[in-house]
Design an enzyme around this catalytic site. Sequence first.
Site, PDB file in Angstrom:
ATOM      1  N   CYS A 393      25.902 116.466 -43.488  1.00  0.00           N
ATOM      2  CA  CYS A 393      25.503 116.974 -42.036  1.00  0.00           C
ATOM      3  C   CYS A 393      25.152 115.599 -41.250  1.00  0.00           C
ATOM      4  O   CYS A 393      25.067 115.756 -39.888  1.00  0.00           O
ATOM      5  CB  CYS A 393      24.131 117.671 -42.342  1.00  0.00           C
ATOM      6  SG  CYS A 393      24.116 118.968 -41.309  1.00  0.00           S
ATOM      7  N   LYS A 396      27.690 115.414 -38.191  1.00  0.00           N
ATOM      8  CA  LYS A 396      27.891 116.529 -37.197  1.00  0.00           C
ATOM      9  C   LYS A 396      27.937 115.716 -35.917  1.00  0.00           C
ATOM     10  O   LYS A 396      27.580 114.682 -35.469  1.00  0.00           O
ATOM     11  CB  LYS A 396      26.415 117.136 -37.167  1.00  0.00           C
ATOM     12  CG  LYS A 396      25.887 118.259 -38.150  1.00  0.00           C
ATOM     13  CD  LYS A 396      24.792 118.971 -38.225  1.00  0.00           C
ATOM     14  CE  LYS A 396      24.521 119.874 -36.988  1.00  0.00           C
ATOM     15  NZ  LYS A 396      23.152 120.360 -37.129  1.00  0.00           N
ATOM     16  N   ASP A 425      18.471 129.517 -32.847  1.00  0.00           N
ATOM     17  CA  ASP A 425      18.425 130.156 -34.128  1.00  0.00           C
ATOM     18  C   ASP A 425      19.502 129.535 -35.142  1.00  0.00           C
ATOM     19  O   ASP A 425      20.623 129.116 -34.678  1.00  0.00           O
ATOM     20  CB  ASP A 425      18.177 131.519 -34.081  1.00  0.00           C
ATOM     21  CG  ASP A 425      16.701 131.887 -33.880  1.00  0.00           C
ATOM     22  OD1 ASP A 425      15.722 131.452 -34.469  1.00  0.00           O
ATOM     23  OD2 ASP A 425      16.336 132.541 -32.844  1.00  0.00           O
ATOM     24  N   ASP A 426      19.154 129.728 -36.469  1.00  0.00           N
ATOM     25  CA  ASP A 426      20.090 129.017 -37.615  1.00  0.00           C
ATOM     26  C   ASP A 426      21.290 129.917 -37.811  1.00  0.00           C
ATOM     27  O   ASP A 426      22.250 129.466 -38.054  1.00  0.00           O
ATOM     28  CB  ASP A 426      19.453 128.880 -38.713  1.00  0.00           C
ATOM     29  CG  ASP A 426      18.088 127.632 -38.649  1.00  0.00           C
ATOM     30  OD1 ASP A 426      18.602 126.805 -38.478  1.00  0.00           O
ATOM     31  OD2 ASP A 426      17.059 128.183 -38.816  1.00  0.00           O
ATOM     32  N   ASP A 443      29.207 126.465 -41.655  1.00  0.00           N
ATOM     33  CA  ASP A 443      28.952 125.055 -41.795  1.00  0.00           C
ATOM     34  C   ASP A 443      30.101 124.339 -42.259  1.00  0.00           C
ATOM     35  O   ASP A 443      30.960 124.870 -43.168  1.00  0.00           O
ATOM     36  CB  ASP A 443      27.736 124.636 -42.709  1.00  0.00           C
ATOM     37  CG  ASP A 443      26.396 124.805 -42.130  1.00  0.00           C
ATOM     38  OD1 ASP A 443      26.279 123.713 -41.358  1.00  0.00           O
ATOM     39  OD2 ASP A 443      25.592 125.563 -42.058  1.00  0.00           O
ATOM     40  N   GLY A 516      39.621 132.405 -46.995  1.00  0.00           N
ATOM     41  CA  GLY A 516      39.221 131.413 -46.232  1.00  0.00           C
ATOM     42  C   GLY A 516      40.553 130.761 -45.876  1.00  0.00           C
ATOM     43  O   GLY A 516      41.689 131.181 -45.871  1.00  0.00           O
ATOM     44  N   HIS A 517      40.432 129.455 -45.747  1.00  0.00           N
ATOM     45  CA  HIS A 517      41.716 128.694 -44.970  1.00  0.00           C
ATOM     46  C   HIS A 517      41.674 127.225 -45.686  1.00  0.00           C
ATOM     47  O   HIS A 517      40.732 126.669 -45.761  1.00  0.00           O
ATOM     48  CB  HIS A 517      41.678 128.732 -43.791  1.00  0.00           C
ATOM     49  CG  HIS A 517      42.866 127.888 -42.972  1.00  0.00           C
ATOM     50  ND1 HIS A 517      43.891 128.368 -42.936  1.00  0.00           N
ATOM     51  CD2 HIS A 517      42.863 126.713 -42.310  1.00  0.00           C
ATOM     52  CE1 HIS A 517      44.966 127.563 -42.334  1.00  0.00           C
ATOM     53  NE2 HIS A 517      44.093 126.647 -41.823  1.00  0.00           N
ATOM     54  N   SER A 518      42.891 126.643 -46.008  1.00  0.00           N
ATOM     55  CA  SER A 518      42.957 125.355 -46.293  1.00  0.00           C
ATOM     56  C   SER A 518      44.059 124.410 -45.561  1.00  0.00           C
ATOM     57  O   SER A 518      45.007 125.210 -45.160  1.00  0.00           O
ATOM     58  CB  SER A 518      43.031 125.415 -47.905  1.00  0.00           C
ATOM     59  OG  SER A 518      44.529 126.166 -48.281  1.00  0.00           O
ATOM     60  N   ASP A 604      15.883 125.572 -40.978  1.00  0.00           N
ATOM     61  CA  ASP A 604      16.306 124.486 -42.117  1.00  0.00           C
ATOM     62  C   ASP A 604      16.408 123.106 -41.342  1.00  0.00           C
ATOM     63  O   ASP A 604      17.154 123.118 -40.124  1.00  0.00           O
ATOM     64  CB  ASP A 604      17.564 125.016 -42.811  1.00  0.00           C
ATOM     65  CG  ASP A 604      18.484 125.103 -41.975  1.00  0.00           C
ATOM     66  OD1 ASP A 604      18.627 125.404 -40.806  1.00  0.00           O
ATOM     67  OD2 ASP A 604      19.934 125.047 -42.800  1.00  0.00           O
TER      68      ASP A 604
END
Length: 738
Positions: A393, A396, A425-426, A443, A516-518, A604
Site C-alpha cells: 500500500c 498507492k 468510505d472504504d 485493491d 479474474g484477469h492476468s 482500515d
Amino acid sequence: MQQRVAIAQDLVLVGGGHAHVHVLKSFGMRPVPGVRVTLVARDVETPYSGMLPGWVAGHYRFDECHIDLGRLARFAGARLIRDEAIGVDRCERRLLCRGHPPIRYDFLSLDIGSAPRADDVPGAAKHTIAVKPIAHFAARWEALLARARGLPGLRLVIVGGGAGGVELALSAQYRLSVLDVAPLEVALVTREALLPSHNRRVRHLFERIFAERGINLLAGAEVVRVEAGLLVCADGRRIGFDEALWVTEAGAAPWLAETGLQLTADGFVTIDEFLRSTGDGHIFAAGDVATMVAHPREKAGVYAVRQGPPLAANLRGVLAGKRLHRAVPQRRGLALIGTGDRHAVASRGRFAAQGAYLWRLKDWIDRRWMRRYRELPEMQPEPGEDPMRCGGCAAKVPAAVLGRVMAQLQPGASDTVTIGLDSPDDAALISFPGAPPLLQTVDFFRAMVDDPYLFGRIAATHALGDIYAMGGRPETALAIATLPPARPAIVEHDLFHMLRGGLDVLEPAGAVLIGGHSAEGAELALGFAVTGRPLPGKLLRKGGLRSGDRLILTKPLGTGVILAADGRGLASAYAVEDSLATMLQSAAASAECLLTHGATACTDVTGFGLLGHLLEMLRASEKDAALDPETIPALNGALDMLGRGVTSSLHADNLAALDALDIGEAHPIAPLLIDPQTAGGLLAGIPAEHSLACLGELRRLGYRAAMIGRVRPPSADEPHVTLEHGAADVLLEPAIAQ
C-alpha cells in the site's frame, strides 16, 4: 522486485547453512542473468556453529553469532521463503514444503544440516533440550537462564561426548557459575570415550579441565531411556537431572529417505567430488547433510565453511552448462575447542595445545568470517536509476492526486450507488430495488515480498479489510494479477502460488474466487475486487464519531518503513517477521469485536497512514481528535528506522496530513502517523463506557490493539488533531454526548 531479464532458470537453496551463506553472498556480488535464486529456510536467523558455545557462555550477543538471512537474501537478489522442506519430487523437480505449495526448481542445493538423534532413545525428545534446531535451543536456553536465577540449585546433564557436547558442558557451567547458581552440579554423559575423533593428548587435556571445573564425566554410559528428571543407562546406572541438553551423534532429516536419492547407511546424501548428488545431477548438497563417498569427513563446521566457495562456483557452472571443478576437502582441519572461560584447546592430528591465546585466535577467525556475511553494503540504485520504490500500500497514488481525479469524475445523482466516488468510505454500498445491499471494493499493488504465496495471502488480507471496516462479510472475489516475463513453467508456478495464497485467506473468510484477469507486466503485482454484504443494522462508516468516543487501533503501525528498510537491506529479520505477521492477521474477529462494543465509526488504516485516515473520519463526522503519543503502538524497529531517515515511497506525499496536527512533523511520533500501512489495523470510535472492555477483548483475541486517543467537538471548519499525553485515558472525563 523489478525483473530486467526474463527468468530462464530457478536455483533453489534449501537451508541456511554455512555453505549456502557463501553462495548467497557470491550471487549478490556477481548475479547470473536469467537465474532466479530462491532460499527456503525454516529460520531467518542462522547461527554460526563456531560461536554458539561462546554465546552460551555469555561472551557473544545473539546477533553477533547469527546471520540475518533476510538481509543476505535481499543483497543476493534472492527470494526468501520461510518454510521447512519435507520432501523432493525429483520427477517434476519440485521441492515439497510444510506450509507452501510445491516450489519448482531447475537445480536444487541442500544445506539443511543435521540434528541430534533424540528419537532413537525413548523419552529423549520429550524430556531433554536438543541443541538442534538451534533456534529452538536458543529460546529454551534463555528460559533456563531466567529460571536458574531463582533456583536453590541445579543439576545439569549434557548427553554427548563429541566436541559439541564438551564445549556446551564447559560453556553452560561457566555461564551458570557467573549467575551464582549454587549448588551447581554439571555432568557429561557419553556412550564412548570423551572426544573419540581427537588424539589422546586432547582427551587428557579435557579430562583434566573437567576435573578442575568440577564437571562429572560419565564415559561408557549409553542412555537407553529418558524419564522426567532421569537418564536410564544400559549398564543400569540411573542419573538424575533438573535439565538435560542432548548433543549426541548427528542424524539426517528423515524425509530424505523418501526422495529416492542415494544416501549413506545413516541417511545422509551421498555426493561426488563436485558436491553433486551421486544419483541426481540436478541436486547438490553441502555441510552436515552431505557425505562425499570418496572422501568422508566428520560432521564439523570447518568443512561446511570451506565448501561454500566451490559450491557457489559449481552452481554457476551447472547453470551455464560449463565444466565443474573438484572440491575435495582437506584431510585434517584445525579444531579450536573453547573451554567456556575464554580459553581454548587446539587439536589437529597429533597436535594439541591449550591457552587463552588460542581463544583469541578462535575469536578473531570467527568474527572475521561473520563480518563477511553480516556487514553488507547498503543497497543503492544504479547511476541514472530512480530510488527503489516500495510495494504494497506504500505504492498507492498520493491522496492529493487521487482527490483531484475523483473530483473530476464526480457522478451525478444516482438511485443505484449509495456510497460511491463522492464518499470517503472504504467500500461502495450498492442497493438495488428489492435486493439486499452490496459492498464492493478493489485493491491492487505490486509485491512487497519475494515469496509469491506469502504475497497472495497479504494481498487478500488487505483487500478484505475494506469489507470488514464497514461491518460487512465478504462473499466473492475477482483476482487481478501481473507477472514479469519468464518461461511458461515459471509463470505458471508463480501465478499458482499467488492465487493459492489468496485462496487460503479468502476461503476461511467465506469468500469465493469467481474469476479474474492476468497479464504480463514489469513486476509481480496482485489485487482483488471483493464483494460482500453488510449485516442488518451493522453498517459502519467513517462518519459517525461522537465527542467523547475513544479511538481504538487494532494493529501496530510501521509496515511501510519496515518494508522500505528491508528493500535497502537495513531491517532486521526480527523486524521483518514481526511486520509480516501483523499484515497476515485477519481483521474479521476485530471487526466483530468493535461492532459488539458499539463502534460508532470505523476505517482500515492503509496507504494514507493513521493520520490521513483519521482525518477522513473526522471530516465525515465533523469532529476533532486528541491522540496520546505514548499509547500509539509501533512495530519492532519502525521508530528506529524512521529516526535514521528511512521512509517509504508514499511518505513524502502523506506529509500534507501533518498540517492538521498541532505539534507537526518535529514531534518524534509524527513520521509514524503518516507511514503507509499494508493490511493495517482497523481504527474505530468506541463509546467511552465500552472502550476498556473492547480493548481487553481485542487483546484476548490476539490483536496488539491500543486505545490511542479520543474524539472532541469541532473547533474550526477543518478537523484538527492534537497530541496530548493521557488523551486515551477513559478516566479523564465522562463521555460527552453528541
